[in-house]
Design an enzyme around this catalytic site. Structure first.
Site, PDB file in Angstrom:
ATOM      1  N   HIS A   1     -13.063 -10.036  -6.970  1.00  0.00           N
ATOM      2  CA  HIS A   1     -12.891  -9.109  -8.082  1.00  0.00           C
ATOM      3  C   HIS A   1     -13.866  -9.352  -9.233  1.00  0.00           C
ATOM      4  CE1 HIS A   1      -9.312  -9.015  -5.650  1.00  0.00           C
ATOM      5  NE2 HIS A   1      -8.934  -7.896  -6.217  1.00  0.00           N
TER       6      HIS A   1
ATOM      7  N   GLU B   1       0.834  -1.214   0.000  1.00  0.00           N
ATOM      8  CA  GLU B   1       0.000   0.000   0.000  1.00  0.00           C
ATOM      9  C   GLU B   1       0.865   1.258   0.000  1.00  0.00           C
ATOM     10  OE1 GLU B   1      -2.947  -0.345  -0.759  1.00  0.00           O
ATOM     11  OE2 GLU B   1      -3.179  -2.471  -0.305  1.00  0.00           O
TER      12      GLU B   1
HETATM   13 ZN   LIG Z   1      -2.484  -2.682  -4.793  1.00  0.00          ZN
END
Ligand SMILES: [Zn+2]
EC number: 3.4.-.-
Length: 666
Positions: free
Chosen positions: A504, A375
């Protein structure tokens, strides 16, 4: 009742009208620059409002915040459409300033937002239904009879070496019954609508649109297939070795004669990482007594320590510390007394004042140390390209954005670096020790690669209509068996919809970026190691404190998407292609070990491209599943199923998908 062609009629006319004016638009580049300048600052404001609303909702899920979130999103869509129409006064494709043309071209791409409001609403509605199925699914725990959610309960059970394979199998089946199986008709509608909407933007289908983000200079699907073909022999080494270790442990009766690995025993619901079977497969268990998580806890680390360690690594390269706003506004731990989305993510607020944030519910573990670096890689990218105009504030391609933090992770996880940050006392300079280390990296990174490929390989063929709704599940399993070498523990049919059991797919988040990033990160890593003057094996390289590496990284990050990614990649690595070569070099000694071990065990290196037949499932001695068959769900393609609930008030994942899709974890 409105038909699809009714819905399409008006926008098509608009497209035709607009299409007519391209050639006759103004080529006055000075006027165009002026127009763009105003647009750019307005765009930053509009995006900021939408991201703020999205953030507020993600960290505090309430009906009120949901409403505001959708309002902001719709406002942004309206703004983008309006500006796209305004842009047509310029013949921007004919500008002599190619940078200006690129800015206009990026601004012109607003995806499915081009479609009319009715279609937008239908599309949002179906995406929300898909996400809601996923987010609200609960499964009966075969041990307690209690209904439990995927996170943390089922994920933990699948990872737990002490949970039996029968319980894991029940969870595996139960999760698919309660999530994917309920989505099939809605997914069909989603594909139909999404394709119709993107056709208004001039693309043949969603596959072509998603692939366009890579600005392919040759056939994109062929390029991906070539990468996979190059890597597959190495994946086969790992596959065979892991099979040889797991078979005696779980019993050969659950292993099909086709040499597939049973999907439910690899420590992960989707078999996308095999890191949780490390204790069963470690090459030299006696040479690896390291427990980094324990050490982090013993040293009193908390979430802030983990973020500071990551910040310090980037800073040591000369890339600068996180901003004050980052530290003030980042959410590192689950917030008390609110419902929040804990899926780790990184956010750019499109100000010029350093407003970047991470949202993550950190636990002090080694995997979370990796996630934190991942991140923070996104955040560094945001920081470095902050001065670019908004349309260029993006990764060179989506894979680049995913690769930055993982590249840093490759350096941080080296035993050499773990010593530097006090998580290891010393390294042991033996071949066995480093084979173990590489093996751990392989279980996580190499095992993932075919999974990273097949999700979008399946979706492309669905979007293109090559796979029909009647073939959804069999086409999915064809890829799972052929590419990943994984087979289902129980028979599957077209009544099932197993792609929908992965976030996803109902979340409508493209996935090939993770496949691309798993090669790119080794290319970046090798290049940065070279810049830092590293000598010796690649897997030992820690480019910590290297200003040379930092300068090179800074250069490619700060370019954002202002150039074609092949130019950016060439600048750093000297090649214009995504390549498996650095990854193969990195794992070289491990591949030697696996080759030898497989020879000794006579484990076959191949598996059938076809899934095990029904005859295998009926002949196997494994006892039948104890999961009760799920109640028959009514399937409908309309929004009637969610009667009484408005789509505004439902789950967040679908709504966040469009705006923030580059930022989610895999
Ligand atoms: Zn990522």
């Amino acid at each position: 009742m409105r038909t699809l062609s009714n819905l399409l009629a008006v926008p098509l006319l608009l497209v035709l009208l607009l299409g007519c004016c391209h050639a006759s638009g103004s080529t006055n580049e000075t006027a165009a620059r002026q127009w763009f300048e105003q647009f750019n600052s307005d765009l930053a404001v509009q995006r900021n409002l939408a991201v703020e609303a999205g953030w507020n909702y993600a960290v505090n899920i309430t009906d009120e915040n949901s409403r505001k979130r959708v309002e902001a999103e719709l406002k942004l869509t309206e703004f983008l459409k309006l500006k796209r129409t305004e842009m047509q006064q310029f013949a921007w494709r004919n500008f002599t300033d190619k940078n200006l043309t690129r800015l206009f071209s990026k601004s012109d791409d607003i995806g499915t937002s081009v479609a009319n409001a009715t279609m937008q609403e239908l599309y949002s509605s179906v995406k929300t239904r898909l996400a809601t199925f996923y987010n609200t699914a609960k499964v009966k725990d075969p041990r307690s009879g209690e209904m439990v959610p995927l996170e943390p309960n089922i994920v933990a059970a699948m990872a737990d070496p002490d949970v039996s394979q029968l319980v894991k199998r029940d969870f595996w089946v139960g999760w698919r019954d309660e999530s994917g199986k309920k989505m099939k008709n809605d997914y069909e509608e989603f594909v139909r609508l999404g394709n119709a909407m993107i056709q208004e933007a001039g693309y043949a289908n969603l596959a072509e649109y998603w692939q366009s983000w890579y600005e392919p200079t040759s056939d994109f699907e062929q390029t991906m297939e070539k990468l996979w073909t190059e890597f597959k022999p190495y994946y086969s080494l790992l596959h065979a070795y892991v099979r040889s270790k797991l078979r005696p442990h779980f019993g050969s009766e659950i292993f099909p004669l086709t040499n597939h690995l049973p999907a439910h025993i690899l420590g992960n619901m989707w078999a996308q990482s095999w890191a949780n079977v490390d204790h069963l497969t470690m090459p030299y268990p006696e040479s690896w007594t390291v427990d980094i998580t324990k050490e982090m806890l013993r040293k009193g680390w908390n979430s802030t320590t983990m973020f500071r360690v990551s910040e310090e690594f980037f800073a040591s390269l000369g890339l600068g510390n996180m901003t004050d706003k980052f530290w003030a506004k980042t959410v590192m731990d689950r917030l008390p007394n609110v419902e929040m989305n804990c899926h780790a993510s990184a956010w750019d607020f499109y100000t010029n004042e350093g407003d970047f944030r991470v949202k993550q519910c950190t636990s002090v573990t080694l995997p979370y140390l990796a996630t934190t670096h991942h991140e923070m890689g996104h955040i560094q990218y945001f920081m470095q390209y902050e001065k670019q105009p908004v349309p260029f504030r993006d990764g060179a391609n989506p894979g680049f954005h995913e690769a930055v933090g993982d590249t840093i992770e490759l350096a941080v996880m080296t035993p050499e670096h773990l010593v530097k940050i006090g998580l290891l006392n010393s390294t042991i300079d033996s071949n066995e020790y480093y084979v173990n280390y590489m093996f751990l990296m392989a279980l996580k990174k190499l095992a993932f690669i075919p999974f990273g490929y097949l999700i979008d390989k399946w979706r492309w063929s669905v979007f293109k209509g090559e796979v029909t709704p009647q073939q959804y599940n069999s086409a999915w399993w064809k890829l799972r068996c052929d590419l990943q070498g994984i087979s289902s523990p129980v028979p599957r049919s077209e009544d099932d919809f197993d792609p929908g059991a992965k976030y996803h797919v109902p979340g409508n988040t493209p996935y090939i970026r993770y496949f691309v990033s798993h090669f790119l990160q080794f290319q970046f890593y090798e290049a940065l190691c070279n810049k830092s003057g590293h000598a010796g094996p690649l897997y030992k390289c820690d480019f910590y404190q290297s200003k040379e590496a930092g300068d090179a990284l800074k250069k490619i990050l700060s370019a954002g998407s202002s150039k074609h990614w092949e130019d950016t990649l060439e600048e750093l690595t000297g090649t214009r292609e995504v390549s498996a070569a650095p990854l193969i070099r990195y794992f070289g000694p491990l591949f030697d070990f696996l080759t030898e071990a497989n020879k000794n065990s006579s484990e076959p290196l191949t598996w059938s491209s076809e899934c095990p037949g029904d005859d295998w499932y009926t002949s196997t001695t494994a006892p039948p599943s104890t999961t009760a068959p799920p109640p028959q769900t009514t399937t409908s393609g309309s929004s009637g199923r969610l009667a009484g609930a408005t789509w505004l008030q439902l789950s967040m994942a679908a709504l966040l998908g469009a705006l923030l899709s580059t930022l989610l974890t895999r």
